[in-house]
Design a protein around this motif. Sequence first.
Motif, PDB file in Angstrom:
ATOM      1  N   ARG A  53      66.183  25.468 -16.963  1.00 24.73           N
ATOM      2  CA  ARG A  53      64.825  25.483 -16.393  1.00 24.73           C
ATOM      3  C   ARG A  53      64.427  26.892 -15.963  1.00 24.73           C
ATOM      4  O   ARG A  53      63.295  27.323 -16.193  1.00 24.73           O
ATOM      5  CB  ARG A  53      64.724  24.509 -15.226  1.00 24.73           C
ATOM      6  N   LEU A  54      65.360  27.634 -15.362  1.00 21.20           N
ATOM      7  CA  LEU A  54      65.042  28.992 -14.913  1.00 21.20           C
ATOM      8  C   LEU A  54      64.764  29.917 -16.094  1.00 21.20           C
ATOM      9  O   LEU A  54      63.885  30.778 -16.009  1.00 21.20           O
ATOM     10  CB  LEU A  54      66.184  29.552 -14.057  1.00 21.20           C
ATOM     11  N   ARG A  55      65.484  29.735 -17.182  1.00 17.66           N
ATOM     12  CA  ARG A  55      65.196  30.557 -18.369  1.00 17.66           C
ATOM     13  C   ARG A  55      63.812  30.207 -18.932  1.00 17.66           C
ATOM     14  O   ARG A  55      63.101  31.079 -19.415  1.00 17.66           O
ATOM     15  CB  ARG A  55      66.261  30.355 -19.436  1.00 17.66           C
ATOM     16  N   ARG A  56      63.470  28.953 -18.858  1.00 19.02           N
ATOM     17  CA  ARG A  56      62.166  28.518 -19.362  1.00 19.02           C
ATOM     18  C   ARG A  56      61.023  29.000 -18.474  1.00 19.02           C
ATOM     19  O   ARG A  56      60.008  29.499 -18.937  1.00 19.02           O
ATOM     20  CB  ARG A  56      62.157  26.993 -19.486  1.00 19.02           C
ATOM     21  N   ASP A  57      61.208  28.875 -17.133  1.00 17.55           N
ATOM     22  CA  ASP A  57      60.116  29.166 -16.191  1.00 17.55           C
ATOM     23  C   ASP A  57      60.023  30.642 -15.805  1.00 17.55           C
ATOM     24  O   ASP A  57      58.963  31.093 -15.356  1.00 17.55           O
ATOM     25  CB  ASP A  57      60.277  28.320 -14.923  1.00 17.55           C
ATOM     26  N   GLN A  58      61.137  31.380 -15.899  1.00 13.96           N
ATOM     27  CA  GLN A  58      61.153  32.818 -15.587  1.00 13.96           C
ATOM     28  C   GLN A  58      60.588  33.140 -14.192  1.00 13.96           C
ATOM     29  O   GLN A  58      59.685  33.970 -14.051  1.00 13.96           O
ATOM     30  CB  GLN A  58      60.341  33.579 -16.643  1.00 13.96           C
ATOM     31  N   PRO A  59      61.116  32.512 -13.136  1.00 16.62           N
ATOM     32  CA  PRO A  59      60.588  32.807 -11.792  1.00 16.62           C
ATOM     33  C   PRO A  59      61.063  34.184 -11.320  1.00 16.62           C
ATOM     34  O   PRO A  59      61.965  34.777 -11.920  1.00 16.62           O
ATOM     35  CB  PRO A  59      61.213  31.706 -10.930  1.00 16.62           C
ATOM     36  N   PRO A  60      60.490  34.699 -10.225  1.00 17.19           N
ATOM     37  CA  PRO A  60      61.013  35.939  -9.645  1.00 17.19           C
ATOM     38  C   PRO A  60      62.502  35.794  -9.322  1.00 17.19           C
ATOM     39  O   PRO A  60      62.989  34.686  -9.058  1.00 17.19           O
ATOM     40  CB  PRO A  60      60.182  36.116  -8.373  1.00 17.19           C
ATOM     41  N   PHE A  61      63.206  36.905  -9.335  1.00 14.67           N
ATOM     42  CA  PHE A  61      64.660  36.899  -9.140  1.00 14.67           C
ATOM     43  C   PHE A  61      65.069  36.166  -7.865  1.00 14.67           C
ATOM     44  O   PHE A  61      65.971  35.330  -7.888  1.00 14.67           O
ATOM     45  CB  PHE A  61      65.186  38.340  -9.110  1.00 14.67           C
ATOM     46  N   ASP A  62      64.418  36.465  -6.760  1.00 10.91           N
ATOM     47  CA  ASP A  62      64.796  35.839  -5.488  1.00 10.91           C
ATOM     48  C   ASP A  62      64.642  34.326  -5.546  1.00 10.91           C
ATOM     49  O   ASP A  62      65.482  33.592  -5.007  1.00 10.91           O
ATOM     50  CB  ASP A  62      63.969  36.414  -4.334  1.00 10.91           C
ATOM     51  N   ASP A  63      63.596  33.852  -6.196  1.00 10.95           N
ATOM     52  CA  ASP A  63      63.395  32.404  -6.316  1.00 10.95           C
ATOM     53  C   ASP A  63      64.467  31.772  -7.203  1.00 10.95           C
ATOM     54  O   ASP A  63      64.986  30.690  -6.898  1.00 10.95           O
ATOM     55  CB  ASP A  63      62.009  32.096  -6.889  1.00 10.95           C
ATOM     56  N   ALA A  64      64.801  32.458  -8.296  1.00  8.31           N
ATOM     57  CA  ALA A  64      65.840  31.942  -9.200  1.00  8.31           C
ATOM     58  C   ALA A  64      67.181  31.837  -8.472  1.00  8.31           C
ATOM     59  O   ALA A  64      67.860  30.803  -8.533  1.00  8.31           O
ATOM     60  CB  ALA A  64      65.963  32.845 -10.423  1.00  8.31           C
ATOM     61  N   MET A  65      67.565  32.897  -7.762  1.00 10.62           N
ATOM     62  CA  MET A  65      68.843  32.882  -7.061  1.00 10.62           C
ATOM     63  C   MET A  65      68.844  31.877  -5.920  1.00 10.62           C
ATOM     64  O   MET A  65      69.848  31.200  -5.671  1.00 10.62           O
ATOM     65  CB  MET A  65      69.186  34.279  -6.544  1.00 10.62           C
TER      66      MET A  65
ATOM     67  N   TYR B 209      71.685  37.705 -16.815  1.00  9.13           N
ATOM     68  CA  TYR B 209      70.417  37.553 -17.526  1.00  9.13           C
ATOM     69  C   TYR B 209      69.233  37.780 -16.577  1.00  9.13           C
ATOM     70  O   TYR B 209      68.296  38.516 -16.892  1.00  9.13           O
ATOM     71  CB  TYR B 209      70.335  36.157 -18.150  1.00  9.13           C
ATOM     72  N   HIS B 210      69.289  37.167 -15.394  1.00 10.18           N
ATOM     73  CA  HIS B 210      68.182  37.298 -14.443  1.00 10.18           C
ATOM     74  C   HIS B 210      68.149  38.686 -13.798  1.00 10.18           C
ATOM     75  O   HIS B 210      67.071  39.207 -13.508  1.00 10.18           O
ATOM     76  CB  HIS B 210      68.234  36.186 -13.402  1.00 10.18           C
ATOM     77  N   LEU B 211      69.317  39.283 -13.601  1.00  4.57           N
ATOM     78  CA  LEU B 211      69.339  40.659 -13.101  1.00  4.57           C
ATOM     79  C   LEU B 211      68.631  41.591 -14.083  1.00  4.57           C
ATOM     80  O   LEU B 211      67.784  42.397 -13.691  1.00  4.57           O
ATOM     81  CB  LEU B 211      70.783  41.130 -12.891  1.00  4.57           C
ATOM     82  N   LYS B 212      68.980  41.476 -15.361  1.00  7.65           N
ATOM     83  CA  LYS B 212      68.357  42.340 -16.376  1.00  7.65           C
ATOM     84  C   LYS B 212      66.860  42.054 -16.504  1.00  7.65           C
ATOM     85  O   LYS B 212      66.050  42.982 -16.571  1.00  7.65           O
ATOM     86  CB  LYS B 212      69.039  42.135 -17.735  1.00  7.65           C
ATOM     87  N   ARG B 213      66.528  40.776 -16.526  1.00  8.14           N
ATOM     88  CA  ARG B 213      65.124  40.373 -16.678  1.00  8.14           C
ATOM     89  C   ARG B 213      64.254  40.937 -15.561  1.00  8.14           C
ATOM     90  O   ARG B 213      63.104  41.311 -15.782  1.00  8.14           O
ATOM     91  CB  ARG B 213      65.057  38.834 -16.693  1.00  8.14           C
ATOM     92  N   CYS B 214      64.828  41.009 -14.372  1.00  8.17           N
ATOM     93  CA  CYS B 214      64.063  41.440 -13.194  1.00  8.17           C
ATOM     94  C   CYS B 214      64.370  42.878 -12.787  1.00  8.17           C
ATOM     95  O   CYS B 214      64.025  43.303 -11.682  1.00  8.17           O
ATOM     96  CB  CYS B 214      64.323  40.470 -12.045  1.00  8.17           C
ATOM     97  N   HIS B 215      65.061  43.612 -13.660  1.00  8.49           N
ATOM     98  CA  HIS B 215      65.371  45.031 -13.416  1.00  8.49           C
ATOM     99  C   HIS B 215      66.129  45.230 -12.098  1.00  8.49           C
ATOM    100  O   HIS B 215      65.813  46.099 -11.303  1.00  8.49           O
ATOM    101  CB  HIS B 215      64.094  45.874 -13.442  1.00  8.49           C
ATOM    102  N   ARG B 216      67.152  44.378 -11.917  1.00  7.92           N
ATOM    103  CA  ARG B 216      68.030  44.489 -10.748  1.00  7.92           C
ATOM    104  C   ARG B 216      69.457  44.680 -11.257  1.00  7.92           C
ATOM    105  O   ARG B 216      69.758  44.469 -12.411  1.00  7.92           O
ATOM    106  CB  ARG B 216      67.955  43.196  -9.910  1.00  7.92           C
ATOM    107  N   GLY B 217      70.343  45.052 -10.379  1.00  5.85           N
ATOM    108  CA  GLY B 217      71.757  45.106 -10.748  1.00  5.85           C
ATOM    109  C   GLY B 217      72.264  46.454 -11.194  1.00  5.85           C
ATOM    110  O   GLY B 217      73.410  46.573 -11.633  1.00  5.85           O
ATOM    111  N   GLY B 218      71.431  47.484 -11.117  1.00 11.60           N
ATOM    112  CA  GLY B 218      71.902  48.840 -11.399  1.00 11.60           C
ATOM    113  C   GLY B 218      72.210  49.093 -12.864  1.00 11.60           C
ATOM    114  O   GLY B 218      71.668  48.442 -13.757  1.00 11.60           O
TER     115      GLY B 218
END
Length: 198
Positions: A83-95, A142-151
Motif C-alpha cells: 500500500r505504501l508503494r502504491r500511495d507514496q506518502p511522505p516519509f514520516d507518514d510511511a514510517m 526504498y522510502h529513504l531514497k524516494r524521499c531523499h533521506r538516508g545520506g
Amino acid sequence: MGTSRRKPRQARSRETLDILLEAAAQVFSREGISATTNRIAERAGVSVGTLYQYFPDKHAMLRAVAGRHVRAAEDRLTEVFDRLRRDQPPFDDAMAEVLELVVELHRDRPRLHALLHRVATAAADLAELAAFEDRIVAEVAYHLKRCHRGGEDPELTARTIVHAVDAQVHRVLPRHGYGPDAAAQLKLIVDRFAPPPP
C-alpha cells in the motif's frame, strides 16, 4: 524455522497443530523457557503423547512458534509495504504506519517475543530471519531514497534503522512495556539515523 515430526495433511491434524502452537505461545509467554511439554499439552487439552507426534521437544515447539510469528508479521507487513508503494506518502507518514504495525505485532505478549527473538537468532534459524530482515531493509531503503533521506548510503542507513528498531522492540520494550507512545519512541530512532531535511 520450526521443525515438526508430523506434517499435518488433514484439516483435523492442522487444527491440532494450531491448537498446540497457540497453547505453546500462551505457556511460554507466562513461564518462559521453563515451560514444559506437559504444561503445553495440558493447556492444549491433549495428551503429551499427541504433542510428541508433532514435536520432539519444547525447543522445536518454540522454534515453530517463532516461525509462525515471523510468517504472520511478514504477511501483515507485506500488505502495508504494498500500500505504501502504491500511495507514496511522505516519509514520516510511511514510517509511522510501519512502526505502529510493528508495535501492534509485539504488544500483546512482550515476554514471549523477547524469548522468540533469542531463539530465532540461533544459527539454524538465521536464513529465514535474515531473509525477512532483508525484505524490511529493502522497503525502508526504498522510502529513504524516494524521499531523499538516508545520506550517501540509504541501504546502510535502512539496515541500521531496522536493527536499532529490532533491538528496541525485542530487548528494551519487553522490559519496560509497550506504552501508548511506543511507536513514537521508535520513530525517534528513525529520525536519528535519517533526520528530516532542514
